[in-house]
Design a protein around this motif. Structure first.
Motif, PDB file in Angstrom:
ATOM      1  N   UNK A  71       3.118  -0.268  25.922  1.00  0.00           N
ATOM      2  CA  UNK A  71       4.099   0.795  26.150  1.00  0.00           C
ATOM      3  C   UNK A  71       3.854   1.942  25.179  1.00  0.00           C
ATOM      4  N   UNK A  72       3.840   3.152  25.706  1.00  0.00           N
ATOM      5  CA  UNK A  72       3.587   4.326  24.881  1.00  0.00           C
ATOM      6  C   UNK A  72       2.119   4.673  24.732  1.00  0.00           C
ATOM      7  N   UNK A  73       1.243   3.763  25.134  1.00  0.00           N
ATOM      8  CA  UNK A  73      -0.210   4.022  25.035  1.00  0.00           C
ATOM      9  C   UNK A  73      -0.868   4.108  26.407  1.00  0.00           C
ATOM     10  N   UNK A  74      -0.369   3.331  27.365  1.00  0.00           N
ATOM     11  CA  UNK A  74      -0.948   3.294  28.714  1.00  0.00           C
ATOM     12  C   UNK A  74      -0.022   4.008  29.691  1.00  0.00           C
ATOM     13  N   UNK A  75      -0.631   4.637  30.685  1.00  0.00           N
ATOM     14  CA  UNK A  75       0.135   5.296  31.738  1.00  0.00           C
ATOM     15  C   UNK A  75      -0.487   4.967  33.087  1.00  0.00           C
ATOM     16  N   UNK A  76       0.332   4.464  33.989  1.00  0.00           N
ATOM     17  CA  UNK A  76      -0.136   4.166  35.336  1.00  0.00           C
ATOM     18  C   UNK A  76       0.331   5.284  36.266  1.00  0.00           C
ATOM     19  N   UNK A  77      -0.524   5.650  37.200  1.00  0.00           N
ATOM     20  CA  UNK A  77      -0.178   6.692  38.169  1.00  0.00           C
ATOM     21  C   UNK A  77      -0.893   6.405  39.477  1.00  0.00           C
ATOM     22  N   UNK A  78      -0.459   7.095  40.512  1.00  0.00           N
ATOM     23  CA  UNK A  78      -1.088   6.873  41.809  1.00  0.00           C
ATOM     24  C   UNK A  78      -1.308   8.203  42.522  1.00  0.00           C
ATOM     25  N   UNK A  79      -2.407   8.261  43.276  1.00  0.00           N
ATOM     26  CA  UNK A  79      -2.706   9.415  44.114  1.00  0.00           C
ATOM     27  C   UNK A  79      -2.885   8.862  45.522  1.00  0.00           C
ATOM     28  N   UNK A  80      -1.823   8.881  46.285  1.00  0.00           N
ATOM     29  CA  UNK A  80      -1.880   8.272  47.619  1.00  0.00           C
ATOM     30  C   UNK A  80      -2.840   9.020  48.539  1.00  0.00           C
ATOM     31  N   UNK A  81      -3.025  10.304  48.308  1.00  0.00           N
ATOM     32  CA  UNK A  81      -3.959  11.062  49.135  1.00  0.00           C
ATOM     33  C   UNK A  81      -5.386  10.547  48.951  1.00  0.00           C
ATOM     34  N   UNK A  82      -5.685  10.049  47.754  1.00  0.00           N
ATOM     35  CA  UNK A  82      -7.019   9.501  47.484  1.00  0.00           C
ATOM     36  C   UNK A  82      -7.028   7.982  47.601  1.00  0.00           C
ATOM     37  N   UNK A  83      -5.880   7.407  47.939  1.00  0.00           N
ATOM     38  CA  UNK A  83      -5.774   5.942  48.053  1.00  0.00           C
ATOM     39  C   UNK A  83      -6.240   5.246  46.775  1.00  0.00           C
ATOM     40  N   UNK A  84      -5.819   5.804  45.638  1.00  0.00           N
ATOM     41  CA  UNK A  84      -6.306   5.340  44.338  1.00  0.00           C
ATOM     42  C   UNK A  84      -5.152   5.281  43.342  1.00  0.00           C
ATOM     43  N   UNK A  85      -5.190   4.266  42.487  1.00  0.00           N
ATOM     44  CA  UNK A  85      -4.249   4.126  41.373  1.00  0.00           C
ATOM     45  C   UNK A  85      -5.060   4.178  40.082  1.00  0.00           C
ATOM     46  N   UNK A  86      -4.455   4.784  39.065  1.00  0.00           N
ATOM     47  CA  UNK A  86      -5.141   4.969  37.788  1.00  0.00           C
ATOM     48  C   UNK A  86      -4.372   4.283  36.666  1.00  0.00           C
ATOM     49  N   UNK A  87      -5.119   3.898  35.637  1.00  0.00           N
ATOM     50  CA  UNK A  87      -4.519   3.422  34.400  1.00  0.00           C
ATOM     51  C   UNK A  87      -5.161   4.189  33.264  1.00  0.00           C
ATOM     52  N   UNK A  88      -4.414   5.119  32.696  1.00  0.00           N
ATOM     53  CA  UNK A  88      -4.876   5.869  31.530  1.00  0.00           C
ATOM     54  C   UNK A  88      -4.538   5.073  30.290  1.00  0.00           C
ATOM     55  N   UNK A  89      -5.551   4.790  29.487  1.00  0.00           N
ATOM     56  CA  UNK A  89      -5.372   3.964  28.299  1.00  0.00           C
ATOM     57  C   UNK A  89      -5.760   4.783  27.074  1.00  0.00           C
ATOM     58  N   UNK A  90      -4.802   5.022  26.205  1.00  0.00           N
ATOM     59  CA  UNK A  90      -5.033   5.781  24.980  1.00  0.00           C
ATOM     60  C   UNK A  90      -4.802   4.901  23.755  1.00  0.00           C
ATOM     61  N   UNK A  91      -5.264   5.368  22.624  1.00  0.00           N
ATOM     62  CA  UNK A  91      -5.078   4.641  21.354  1.00  0.00           C
ATOM     63  C   UNK A  91      -5.465   3.178  21.504  1.00  0.00           C
ATOM     64  N   UNK A  92      -6.621   2.957  22.052  1.00  0.00           N
ATOM     65  CA  UNK A  92      -7.052   1.596  22.344  1.00  0.00           C
ATOM     66  C   UNK A  92      -7.264   0.787  21.073  1.00  0.00           C
ATOM     67  N   UNK A  93      -6.956  -0.501  21.182  1.00  0.00           N
ATOM     68  CA  UNK A  93      -7.065  -1.438  20.069  1.00  0.00           C
ATOM     69  C   UNK A  93      -8.017  -2.558  20.465  1.00  0.00           C
ATOM     70  N   UNK A  94      -8.602  -3.240  19.490  1.00  0.00           N
ATOM     71  CA  UNK A  94      -9.488  -4.361  19.824  1.00  0.00           C
ATOM     72  C   UNK A  94      -8.808  -5.413  20.700  1.00  0.00           C
ATOM     73  N   UNK A  95      -7.511  -5.610  20.529  1.00  0.00           N
ATOM     74  CA  UNK A  95      -6.812  -6.613  21.337  1.00  0.00           C
ATOM     75  C   UNK A  95      -6.609  -6.169  22.789  1.00  0.00           C
ATOM     76  N   UNK A  96      -6.988  -4.954  23.120  1.00  0.00           N
ATOM     77  CA  UNK A  96      -6.968  -4.509  24.518  1.00  0.00           C
ATOM     78  C   UNK A  96      -8.226  -4.943  25.271  1.00  0.00           C
ATOM     79  N   UNK A  97      -9.160  -5.537  24.571  1.00  0.00           N
ATOM     80  CA  UNK A  97     -10.409  -5.966  25.189  1.00  0.00           C
ATOM     81  C   UNK A  97     -10.157  -7.022  26.256  1.00  0.00           C
ATOM     82  N   UNK A  98     -10.866  -6.894  27.383  1.00  0.00           N
ATOM     83  CA  UNK A  98     -10.762  -7.872  28.449  1.00  0.00           C
ATOM     84  C   UNK A  98     -11.271  -7.313  29.760  1.00  0.00           C
ATOM     85  N   UNK A  99     -11.228  -8.152  30.763  1.00  0.00           N
ATOM     86  CA  UNK A  99     -11.524  -7.690  32.122  1.00  0.00           C
ATOM     87  C   UNK A  99     -10.206  -7.228  32.744  1.00  0.00           C
ATOM     88  N   UNK A 100     -10.216  -6.014  33.256  1.00  0.00           N
ATOM     89  CA  UNK A 100      -9.016  -5.431  33.843  1.00  0.00           C
ATOM     90  C   UNK A 100      -9.111  -5.495  35.365  1.00  0.00           C
TER      91      UNK A 100
END
Length: 124
Positions: A64-93
């Motif tokens: 919370x406060x670092x990631x932002x989810x959004x959607x562009x239905x015209x492009x049929x795509x959802x995004x996840x903007x990830x800022x201030x990344x930390x080592x514990x964010x490592x993984x398969x998304x």
């Protein structure tokens, strides 16, 4: 045939940013809720973020406060903007889709469609 394809994963230094994309084919995202999950080695898959079909957003406390989810239905795509990344964010998304809504968005079993995942590594 329904497909969800994630992209945008990479190796990034702590404090850096990435934007993940989840592109859908075979379905119209307008009617689907989308969840983002991640899985680190040896750990269970955990819910990171969720966006309803009409745009309401939810986040795990850890992002919370670092990631932002959004959607562009015209492009049929959802995004996840990830800022201030930390080592514990490592993984398969992964992104996952379920028609209309999900009662318990953090539960992976509540989603019908899944992507193949994209690797995010946060390391110096």
């Amino acid at each position: 045939q329904v497909q969800l394809v994630e992209s945008g994963g990479d190796l990034v230094q702590p404090g850096g940013s990435l934007r993940l994309s989840c592109a859908a084919s075979g379905l119209t995202l307008d009617y689907y809720a989308i969840g983002w999950f991640r899985q680190a080695p040896g750990k269970e898959r955990e819910g990171v973020s969720y966006i309803t079909y009409n745009g309401r957003t939810y986040y795990a406390d850890s992002v919370k406060g670092r990631f932002t989810v959004s959607r562009d239905n015209a492009k049929n795509t959802v995004y996840l903007q990830m800022n201030s990344l930390k080592p514990e964010d490592t993984g398969v998304y992964y992104c996952a889709a379920q028609k209309y809504t999900v009662i318990a968005w953090r539960v992976p079993q509540n989603y019908e469609y899944w992507g193949q995942g994209t690797q995010v590594t946060v390391s110096s």
